[in-house]
Scaffold this active site. Structure first.
Site, PDB file in Angstrom:
ATOM      1  N   GLU A 159       0.783  -1.245   0.000  1.00 32.64           N
ATOM      2  CA  GLU A 159       0.000   0.000   0.000  1.00 32.64           C
ATOM      3  C   GLU A 159       0.812   1.291   0.000  1.00 32.64           C
ATOM      4  O   GLU A 159       0.750   2.081   0.967  1.00 32.64           O
ATOM      5  CB  GLU A 159      -0.938   0.008   1.215  1.00 32.64           C
ATOM      6  CG  GLU A 159      -1.891  -1.164   1.253  1.00 32.64           C
ATOM      7  CD  GLU A 159      -2.896  -1.078   2.393  1.00 32.64           C
ATOM      8  OE1 GLU A 159      -2.651  -0.328   3.351  1.00 32.64           O
ATOM      9  OE2 GLU A 159      -3.913  -1.761   2.337  1.00 32.64           O
ATOM     10  N   GLU A 336      -5.806  -8.595   0.885  1.00 29.69           N
ATOM     11  CA  GLU A 336      -6.422  -8.221   2.166  1.00 29.69           C
ATOM     12  C   GLU A 336      -7.881  -7.871   1.940  1.00 29.69           C
ATOM     13  O   GLU A 336      -8.217  -7.212   0.945  1.00 29.69           O
ATOM     14  CB  GLU A 336      -5.762  -6.977   2.791  1.00 29.69           C
ATOM     15  CG  GLU A 336      -4.411  -7.195   3.388  1.00 29.69           C
ATOM     16  CD  GLU A 336      -3.831  -5.915   4.021  1.00 29.69           C
ATOM     17  OE1 GLU A 336      -4.599  -5.073   4.522  1.00 29.69           O
ATOM     18  OE2 GLU A 336      -2.597  -5.790   3.989  1.00 29.69           O
TER      19      GLU A 336
HETATM   20  C1  FCB Z   1      -4.528  -2.239   5.659  1.00 25.61           C
HETATM   21  C2  FCB Z   1      -3.121  -2.571   6.152  1.00 25.61           C
HETATM   22  C3  FCB Z   1      -3.111  -3.581   7.288  1.00 25.61           C
HETATM   23  C4  FCB Z   1      -4.209  -3.275   8.283  1.00 25.61           C
HETATM   24  C5  FCB Z   1      -5.545  -3.193   7.584  1.00 25.61           C
HETATM   25  C6  FCB Z   1      -6.731  -2.995   8.505  1.00 25.61           C
HETATM   26  O1  FCB Z   1      -4.543  -1.008   5.011  1.00 25.61           O
HETATM   27  O2  FCB Z   1      -2.349  -3.086   5.099  1.00 25.61           O
HETATM   28  O3  FCB Z   1      -1.841  -3.583   7.885  1.00 25.61           O
HETATM   29  O4  FCB Z   1      -3.933  -2.088   8.944  1.00 25.61           O
HETATM   30  O5  FCB Z   1      -5.496  -2.120   6.656  1.00 25.61           O
END
Ligand code: FCB
Length: 443
Positions: A159, A336
């Site tokens: 990110e 994620e």
């Molecule tokens: C993402 C991050 C991870 C965590 C989630 C909730 O943006 O990559 O580390 O903080 O959000």
């Protein structure tokens, strides 16, 4: 509609070293946590989930929950605690971690940089210093070279836009800056440069590995679609937050607004798969007082279901993003996706609706190869400390007791059968005339 996922689909959970390992004292986050007011309730990552010690038992548990893959990150400050000094002990540790996954037939997906910098990098200017790109690429090459036989999938940086936004616009994360657009673009260019260099170096020695980047993509919709100014600011958010680095990577050169600070180029192909982190959508409303944020105020629709962190639950957005990213022609992995839900009341439906969105995208032709739920355990959630509970498994940071939540059971069944237990309808898209309510948190 079929509820079956493609054969060989990767099913797992994702973590980040600093959020779970414990005793990471040599990075910028640890230093940041020591300052009162930075982390909710004064929490620190001291023990976190003590996963550095407990990884074997933890992986046993995940395997017993039928997961066939796992995403984790390496902690740069453990491996290279001082410039050019590589710790064979730390590298051996990560070898054991990856071997432990392999021994359980779990495919590792390894992130090389997940938010934390060694303090010596931070002291030398962090991502504001152009040399950090080189240093990161050196590190990436060293670790991949040392561990390449144990993992096929690698993510260079997690990110980049979130790093730039949280650390250099909002200032809620280290290094706590509140910069204007130009200086933030400098940070983002260095991150892109670091990714390009790492990709080229690693691939020149290990062409068989699959390297990608984990993009945090959000849907930005106008809060009042009938207002031209809302439409303009929402599309500006889309362009700056989502498209800037997507286009940069697709074209192999920096694009506007990054070109305001540099004119660098990289390889035209620097992702072998597309890593997607998707959580929520943001409704954007024009507000002339929000100069630092492109005149966009983020708001929530009054009736939207929300997580404990007030993030809108919007599974349709995952479908939209996957469909639109398919144009890159790359295999995609959802690296994620998850929800802060301390009661585990919303998570089962969150899981089902988001997985339905993936399945619909696959049916429509999107090449999605795996899904990593965020996250394994309740962990150290950055500035939220331990207050935000994203885990399929509850973890008490004082006792280290792990407790499998009901939604982990549901997920285990999905992982085992490679299908959804029921065909669920996605909730209808919110109506145009829903009234925004209260400021939303970007994170
Ligand atoms: C993402 C991050 C991870 C965590 C989630 C909730 O943006 O990559 O580390 O903080 O959000």
């Amino acid at each position: 509609m079929s509820t079956q996922f493609p054969e060989g689909f990767l099913w797992g959970t994702a973590t980040a070293a600093h959020q779970v390992e414990g005793r990471n004292y040599l990075n910028d986050w640890w230093a940041w946590e020591q300052v009162p007011g930075h982390i909710k309730n004064g929490d620190t990552s001291e023990l976190a989930c003590d996963h550095y010690q407990r990884f074997e038992q933890d992986f046993d548990l995940l395997r017993s929950l039928n997961q066939n893959a796992h995403r984790l990150s390496l902690e740069w400050s453990r491996i290279e605690p001082r410039p050019g000094e590589f710790s064979s002990e730390a590298i051996d540790h990560y070898r054991k971690v990856l071997q432990a996954l392999r021994a359980r037939s779990m495919e590792p997906v390894v992130t090389i940089h997940h938010f934390t910098n060694p303090t010596w990098i931070a002291d030398a200017g962090g991502w504001e210093a152009p040399e950090t790109a080189e240093r990161f690429a050196d590190f990436a090459f060293r670790v991949v070279d040392a561990l390449h036989d144990l993992a096929r999938y690698w993510i260079t940086i997690n990110e980049p836009t979130v790093i730039a936004y949280q650390g250099y616009v909002k200032g809620d994360w280290p290094p706590g800056k509140r910069y204007g657009l130009t200086r933030v673009m400098r940070v983002l260019s260095t991150l892109m440069h670091g990714h390009w260099l790492a990709y080229e170096r690693v691939k020149s020695r290990h062409s068989d590995l699959q390297l990608g980047l984990a993009h945090h993509l959000r849907v930005f919709d106008p809060a009042r679609p009938w207002m031209p100014m809302d439409r303009i600011v929402a599309s500006a958010f889309e362009r700056v937050f989502n498209q800037t680095i997507l286009k940069t990577l697709a074209r192999g050169r920096l694009v506007f607004p990054l070109t305001r600070v540099a004119r660098a180029s990289g390889p035209s192909h620097s992702q072998d798969f597309f890593g997607l982190n998707y959580y929520t959508r943001e409704l954007v409303k024009f507000n002339r007082h929000y100069r630092a944020e492109l005149f966009g105020e983020r708001v929530l629709p009054a009736t939207a279901p929300r997580s404990d962190l007030n993030w809108e639950i919007y599974p349709e957005g995952l479908y939209r993003v996957l469909r639109s990213m398919s144009r890159h022609g790359l295999p995609m992995i959802v690296t994620e996706n998850g929800i802060a839900d301390r009661r585990d009341a919303l998570r089962p439906e969150y899981l089902l609706t988001h997985l339905t969105a993936i399945q619909r995208a696959i049916e429509a032709g999107s090449p999605v190869r795996g899904y990593f739920h965020w996250t394994t355990f309740d962990n150290f959630e950055w500035a939220e400390g331990y207050s935000a509970k994203f885990g399929l498994i509850a973890c008490d940071p004082r006792t280290q007791e792990r407790r499998v939540r009901p939604s982990a059971g549901l997920y285990a069944e999905i992982c085992r059968s490679n299908r959804l237990p029921v065909s669920v309808e996605l909730p209808p898209a919110p109506l145009d005339d829903e009234q925004p309510a209260g400021p939303a948190e970007l994170r």
